[in-house]
Design a protein around this motif. Structure first.
Motif, PDB file in Angstrom:
ATOM      1  N   LEU A  43      44.595  41.391  26.840  1.00 53.38           N
ATOM      2  CA  LEU A  43      43.777  41.328  27.957  1.00 53.38           C
ATOM      3  C   LEU A  43      43.476  42.945  28.471  1.00 53.38           C
ATOM      4  CD1 LEU A  43      44.121  37.764  28.293  1.00 53.38           C
ATOM      5  CD2 LEU A  43      42.448  38.841  26.757  1.00 53.38           C
ATOM      6  N   VAL A  44      44.832  42.626  28.867  1.00 56.23           N
ATOM      7  CA  VAL A  44      44.773  44.666  30.099  1.00 56.23           C
ATOM      8  C   VAL A  44      43.864  45.628  29.274  1.00 56.23           C
ATOM      9  CG1 VAL A  44      46.263  46.052  30.543  1.00 56.23           C
ATOM     10  CG2 VAL A  44      46.302  43.592  30.857  1.00 56.23           C
ATOM     11  N   TYR A  61      40.225  48.238  30.150  1.00 56.25           N
ATOM     12  CA  TYR A  61      40.767  48.707  30.229  1.00 56.25           C
ATOM     13  C   TYR A  61      39.576  49.425  29.522  1.00 56.25           C
ATOM     14  CZ  TYR A  61      45.332  50.147  31.024  1.00 56.25           C
ATOM     15  OH  TYR A  61      46.682  51.109  31.456  1.00 56.25           O
ATOM     16  N   ALA A  62      38.635  48.797  28.255  1.00 58.89           N
ATOM     17  CA  ALA A  62      37.836  49.707  28.091  1.00 58.89           C
ATOM     18  C   ALA A  62      36.267  49.488  28.551  1.00 58.89           C
ATOM     19  CB  ALA A  62      37.802  49.230  26.215  1.00 58.89           C
ATOM     20  N   MET A  63      36.806  48.525  29.367  1.00 60.97           N
ATOM     21  CA  MET A  63      35.295  47.490  30.031  1.00 60.97           C
ATOM     22  C   MET A  63      35.416  48.592  30.689  1.00 60.97           C
ATOM     23  SD  MET A  63      35.323  43.892  30.168  1.00 60.97           S
ATOM     24  CE  MET A  63      36.104  43.192  31.497  1.00 60.97           C
ATOM     25  N   MET A 116      40.981  51.725  39.382  1.00 64.92           N
ATOM     26  CA  MET A 116      40.905  50.358  38.906  1.00 64.92           C
ATOM     27  C   MET A 116      41.967  50.575  37.599  1.00 64.92           C
ATOM     28  SD  MET A 116      40.615  47.651  40.035  1.00 64.92           S
ATOM     29  CE  MET A 116      40.907  48.621  41.734  1.00 64.92           C
ATOM     30  N   ILE A 117      42.556  51.046  36.918  1.00 64.04           N
ATOM     31  CA  ILE A 117      43.111  51.581  35.518  1.00 64.04           C
ATOM     32  C   ILE A 117      44.228  51.699  35.762  1.00 64.04           C
ATOM     33  CG2 ILE A 117      43.439  53.308  33.899  1.00 64.04           C
ATOM     34  CD1 ILE A 117      39.744  54.309  34.385  1.00 64.04           C
ATOM     35  N   VAL A 121      32.733  57.459  34.489  1.00 62.73           N
ATOM     36  CA  VAL A 121      33.056  56.092  34.265  1.00 62.73           C
ATOM     37  C   VAL A 121      31.618  55.680  34.212  1.00 62.73           C
ATOM     38  CG1 VAL A 121      35.202  55.346  34.490  1.00 62.73           C
ATOM     39  CG2 VAL A 121      33.910  55.035  36.241  1.00 62.73           C
ATOM     40  N   LYS A 122      30.691  56.656  34.456  1.00 61.92           N
ATOM     41  CA  LYS A 122      28.972  56.225  35.076  1.00 61.92           C
ATOM     42  C   LYS A 122      28.417  57.377  33.679  1.00 61.92           C
ATOM     43  CE  LYS A 122      29.295  54.571  39.852  1.00 61.92           C
ATOM     44  NZ  LYS A 122      28.416  53.961  40.075  1.00 61.92           N
TER      45      LYS A 122
END
Lengths: 553, 290, 315
Positions: C299-300, C304-306, C236-237, A100-101
């Protein structure tokens, strides 16, 4: 004073002793090759140097780096060393980067952490470093994420992270084992150049003597947590005074004894020339192509199919041993699956023993399947862990018209086990009770039990240690002689191809670009792809020859 | 080199039992679950007091030597009721898990074996069911078809189907590319045979762990439905039903609510501990993390 | 990214459409004559006929379905038979109780669970881990409505800190309204928090075992820094997945909790409508709840994509 001094290092996890008094040293700017088979403790030695050991590990002895007592240094001192004075490169590039980085963030992070410079300066240094490892910003901006890079490119990023602050020592733990030979050669070259430029010490850990012979000034050979042999590379590997060194060196250049290096058995009519003319081919492949659907990139563009195999044609005769070599992703495994009728070609024809396979139903395939079996790479994933050997080895008997009785079945399993050098008593064991090499024998026993005419072997020895590998290769060669079973040997390792095949095909981007007698092709490849493979392929004898030459010249 | 010896999975029953009974979580969970099950079984032949004949003179008695957990508004002994209620809670949850496994596992295995549109359709169906909060739908179903234990079972069971289908599919999908499955295919075995011989035995542990989780959730769901008056109907009793009866009398006799609630907590806790323990024993990857 | 979003929205709409078919068939076809169900077995034929007329039951089935769906699309959920007012008004009136309740409890659960999960993972095997996860293990086993009863007993009956139930409305100011929601929100949130804390912990432990954590440690960053900078975002995923599922749980939980506390929310409206056989209200509320689950799932997916760039580049 040496840069690294390790004296009688012992390490245990629980009651299990992993290192039993290891001594080694690395001088400033020196390349030390640390060689050993699995379980020798070479990786644990490296992790001790970084002090990144598992929590339960207990150590004793002395490890000093640049005058610092590593085993007793406070954690804060270790944090100052890691990433600054010691950099580390790991084996598995696919998982070594945070998904993710961005790569820029990951390279700049260590620079900011140690130097306390602002983001912009750190990014500038990161940019320069990435450029140096072969990822120029024009093609690989800092904002790329790891998943947008290939394995080789990711390993370059890991190297950039490790070398960003010009460490005094770089520790590289099997840095190329997960890469194909061409990438391996490129990454090794990069490491060599960086070591020269930055005057770094390099601890290169490898299972491959040939790689080390090319790279290292000195070699240390480990086995079962102990140092067996150590000294100047050329001398150690040429003189081979230590028996274990000799054993390793011989195993890695081992060529099984095979009486005829051509279409062998006298049962088939004699041929002349490279391609046997008489008699029908066992396997006839014509214009085989396999496309895979690929993902659409946007809503309005049409998905371009990905062509994994493209217009491949060849014949394979009874008793012939054929190698299919190529870089990873060249389509060789896809081709193998289609031959095994585990996947169907998009177009083209595959005839086995005169019968077309591509259009047949699973039921109609049974007679063909009897004559065609498979051996896979992974000795651990090849068996259902919940079945006993008898059931596992007997599985292909399912293909017989009439199912054998239990006694008959045990008889046949026992025979197959005997053929691969295992005993009938092994029948009632579970696969986890066997070592990697023994499991590969089980795998071969399973493939043999229906007396097939063809065995497709997909990288069957690449997960094995060299000494075990040579034994399994001997077994393959022996079976080819005795049972005149034909092989299609899929491998990226040219040493293996040379060891047991008559002919070799070079595959590149889905096509077969070169084909001929194994010796001829590997000695003087004509195609570009073949030349690259041969040049990149590590070879102990050649490496030692090069070493002698430079020593003289 | 790269091939790290996989920790030997649990092979035979003896080995499994030894590993399980040296796991604290498993042992605690096992003991609790066994005690609750025993209690339910004993209630068929004996309870401390008769709960059918009401002695109204004894109503709402506090905790005492005669009535360990007190009595309810009909004068029935709460301990006896809890023992009777255990039957209902266990039966509902058990059958609901059975429905979920019996239909969900074959569906999931089928989707994994066939792939393509069948798989896609099943997954979309799963998404659809997940869009209905389970308890909401259970309330709808029991409301339309009438309250009662059987409808509660069906309602909870239906929502176990996609859960098991998903677990079975995910497990099976991970196994299909395995080399031993490829070898079985090269031996001419059909997808059904491969599923029975190779897939199911290797996802059984996943299913077992999920089963204990769903069992615990089933007990909670049954309690919720009965608490709303939609589950077990008198004269049948259940822990949720007891809480329903207790609610309005909470101010004067809190023990009416405390003990049935504790029964639920202890049972669910036991099942969850059992599930955690099983997971530790059966999944070497997680075991290594501890 | 746009394609990804678009796909999610389309799938969400299809889910809603199929859900509407399911709800419609379950409510209107399976049990027989809806008018009779609503009026009960003893209804007079005249009353039945009038109700049929009112409900538009005289038109063919498909047309009735179409009317219902198109009506909902423009916010017309029909008229309640028992309340004699538009369903949409009933929903609006009740949503101002349920929505704050759901949001407060979700926020409460997240704010408690995620720090606890991270804390436990960071001190794996030590005292703090054992105590917090032991508590969570018990929390998971507690039925929220029973927990609610205990809370009422302790805080309302015994300590008299908050009202035992009912809702004064928002007209008298924010505080009295909030005060009435505190216990219900806590009762809903804590069992969910226990689950979420366990998921957070195991997600963190899983990520902490990844190779890239070792790479980060090899850069010279201490364990704690690596945990915040590298592990948290990856962990967090799975946590997001559970958060999405928990929202659905929470919605269902409100049905029970609102009954425990006599809160005039959507859950209670639904429960009463079921008991009074007011099918139109049931259908409307169920569709609304399903729609909010679908919305939260979208929204979830965006979240995720963020978090995960791999999803951004994938359609």
């Amino acid at each position: 004073m040496s840069l690294v001094e390790i004296e009688s290092l012992r390490l245990s996890i629980g009651n299990f002793e992993i290192l039993k008094g290891v001594d080694l040293h690395i001088e400033q700017g020196e390349v030390l090759g640390l060689v050993g088979e699995s379980g020798s403790g070479k990786s644990m030695t490296a992790l001790t140097l970084m002090r990144l050991l598992p929590d339960l590990a207990r150590t004793s002895g002395r490890v000093s780096f640049d005058g610092i007592d590593i085993l007793n240094a406070p954690e804060t001192a270790m944090n100052r060393l890691r990433g600054d004075d010691i950099g580390m490169v790991f084996q598995e590039p696919m998982t070594a980067l945070n998904p993710v980085k961005t790569i820029g963030e990951q390279v700049a992070e260590g620079i900011r952490w140690h130097r306390g410079v602002n983001r912009k300066d750190a990014e500038n240094s990161a940019r320069a470093m990435l450029d140096r490892v072969g990822l120029p910003e024009a093609k690989f901006p800092l904002t790329r994420y790891p998943h947008e890079l290939s394995g080789g490119q990711r390993q370059r990023v890991v190297i950039a992270i490790a070398c960003a602050l010009h460490p005094k020592l770089l520790v590289a733990d099997e840095p190329t084992t997960a890469l194909d030979v061409v990438l391996q050669a490129q990454i090794l070259q990069l490491l060599r150049d960086l070591v020269d430029e930055q005057k770094m010490g390099l601890l290169l850990i490898s299972h491959d003597l040939a790689v080390v012979a090319d790279m290292a000034d000195r070699v240390t050979i480990m086995r079962h947590g102990e140092v067996m042999d150590t000294g100047e590379t050329g001398r150690i590997l040429t003189e081979k005074t230590h028996p274990y060194t000799r054993q390793l060196a011989e195993a890695s250049t081992h060529v099984p004894e095979r009486t005829s290096r051509f279409i062998s058995p006298p049962r088939t009519p004699p041929h002349k020339g490279g391609v046997p003319g008489a008699g029908p081919a066992l396997l006839e492949i014509r214009d085989v192509t396999r496309d895979y659907a690929s993902r659409r990139l946007s809503l309005f563009s049409r998905a371009e199919p990905f062509r994994a195999v493209s217009g491949v044609s060849f014949d394979l005769y009874e008793g012939q041993s054929m190698a299919l070599v190529g870089r990873s992703g060249c389509g060789k495994s896809t081709l193998a699956r289609m031959i095994l009728a585990l996947d169907r070609p998009t177009s083209g024809s595959i005839r086995f023993g005169g019968a077309e396979l591509t259009t047949k139903s699973e039921a109609e395939l049974r007679p063909s399947r009897r004559n065609m079996q498979v051996v896979f790479q992974d000795p651990y994933g090849s068996f259902n862990p919940r079945h006993k050997v008898e059931r596992l080895v007997a599985e292909p008997l399912h293909l017989l018209e009439s199912q054998p009785s239990r006694a008959e079945r045990r008889e046949r399993v026992a025979q197959a086990l005997a053929e691969v050098g295992l005993s009938a008593a092994d029948m009632d064991k579970y696969p986890h009770e066997f070592s990697g090499g023994q499991r590969q024998r089980l795998s071969i026993a399973r493939a043999l039990i229906t007396r097939p005419k063809l065995i497709v072997a997909d990288e069957p020895v690449s997960a094995l240690d060299v000494s075990i590998r040579s034994q399994v290769l001997d077994l393959f060669a022996d079976l080819n002689q005795r049972l005149s079973v034909a092989y299609l040997f899929i491998t990226h390792d040219l040493v293996v191809a040379r060891a047991i095949t008559d002919q070799v095909m070079v595959m590149h981007e889905g096509e077969i670009v070169e084909r001929g007698d194994t010796g001829a092709v590997l000695d003087a490849p004509r195609s570009e792809a073949g030349r690259m493979l041969v040049a990149a392929s590590p070879d102990l004898d050649r490496a030692l020859a090069r070493r002698r030459q430079t020593a003289i010249g | 080199m790269s091939a790290e010896p996989a920790s030997p999975p649990v092979e035979d029953a003896g080995q499994f039992v030894r590993a399980a009974f040296s796991n604290a979580s498993f042992v605690t969970g096992f003991v609790i679950t066994a005690l609750i099950a025993l209690m339910a079984l004993v209630s068929f032949v004996w309870t401390p007091y008769d709960v059918i004949n009401l002695t109204v003179a004894n109503r709402m008695q506090p905790i005492s030597a005669q009535h360990w957990f007190g009595t309810d508004h009909f004068g029935r002994d709460i301990l006896s009721l809890i023992m009777m209620g255990a039957r209902n809670s266990i039966a509902v949850a058990f059958v609901a898990v059975g429905i979920g496994m019996g239909i969900g596992v074959p569906l999931g295995c089928w989707a994994a074996a066939r792939g393509g549109w069948i798989d896609e359709a099943l997954m979309r169906f799963n998404d659809l069911v997940f869009a209905f909060p389970a308890l909401l739908s259970a309330i709808m179903i029991t409301a339309i078809f009438g309250p009662g234990a059987v409808n509660a079972i069906v309602a909870i069971g239906i929502f176990n189907i996609p859960v098991f289908a998903r677990v079975a599919r995910a497990g099976a999908m991970a196994l299909w590319p395995r080399e031993y499955v490829l070898a079985a295919r090269a031996s001419g075995k059909s997808a059904t045979l491969i599923t029975i011989e190779h897939i199911l035995p290797n996802i059984a542990s996943l299913l077992l762990v999920q089963g204990t989780i769903q069992f615990a959730l089933g007990i909670l769901a049954e309690a919720g439905l009965s608490y709303l008056g939609l589950g077990a109907q008198p004269p049948m009793t259940s822990w949720g039903r007891m809480l329903f009866d207790a609610q309005t009398r909470m101010m004067v006799a809190p023990h009416l609510a405390i003990f049935p609630g504790l029964a639920i907590v202890v049972t669910v806790l036991g099942l969850n501990l059992l599930g955690d323990g099983l997971r530790d024993v059966l999944d070497p990857r997680l075991r290594r993390q501890r | 990214m746009t394609l990804f979003l678009l796909k999610r929205v389309v799938i969400g709409l299809i889910t809603l459409l199929v859900a509407s078919v399911v709800v419609f068939s379950v409510m209107e076809i399976l049990p027989g004559d809806p008018a009779r169900i609503m009026l009960g077995m003893n209804a007079t034929p005249e009353a039945l006929a009038t109700l049929r007329e009112q409900m538009g039951l005289n038109v063919p089935l498909l047309e009735r379905y179409a009317n219902w769906v198109t009506g909902m699309a423009v916010g017309d959920f029909g008229n309640s038979y028992t309340y004699r007012s538009p369903v949409i008004d009933l929903i609006a009136e009740r949503a101002i109780v349920s929505l704050p309740l759901a949001v407060i409890s979700l926020a409460l659960s997240t704010m408690i669970a995620i720090p606890v999960g991270i804390f436990a993972a960071a001190r794996r095997g030590r005292m703090g881990d054992t105590v917090s996860m032991g508590t969570a293990q018990i929390g998971v086993a507690i039925p929220n409505f029973w927990f609610a009863l205990l809370l009422i007993y302790v805080f309302a009956v015994w300590l008299r800190l908050v009202p035992a139930g009912g809702f004064p409305g928002w007209a008298g100011g924010i505080w009295p309204g909030l005060k009435a929601l505190i216990l219900p929100a806590v009762a809903l949130a804590l069992p969910q928090a226990a689950i979420l804390a366990r998921v957070t912990r195991s997600a963190m432990l899983e990520v902490l075992g990844e190779d890239y954590i070792r790479t980060a440690r090899a850069k010279g960053m201490p364990r704690r820094t690596v945990l915040w900078r590298h592990a948290l975002r990856n962990a967090m995923i799975p946590v997001l997945t559970i958060l999405g599922l928990q929202f659905a749980f929470l919605l269902a939980g409100t049905i029970i909790i609102e009954n425990v506390f006599y809160l005039p929310g959507l859950g209670r409206l639904l429960f009463q409508a079921i008991n009074q056989r007011d099918l139109i209200v049931v259908e409307g509320v169920v569709m609304l709840l399903v729609a909010s689950v679908v919305l939260v799932n979208i929204l979830v997916d965006i979240a995720y994509a963020m978090v995960d760039p791999r999803l951004r580049s994938r359609a």
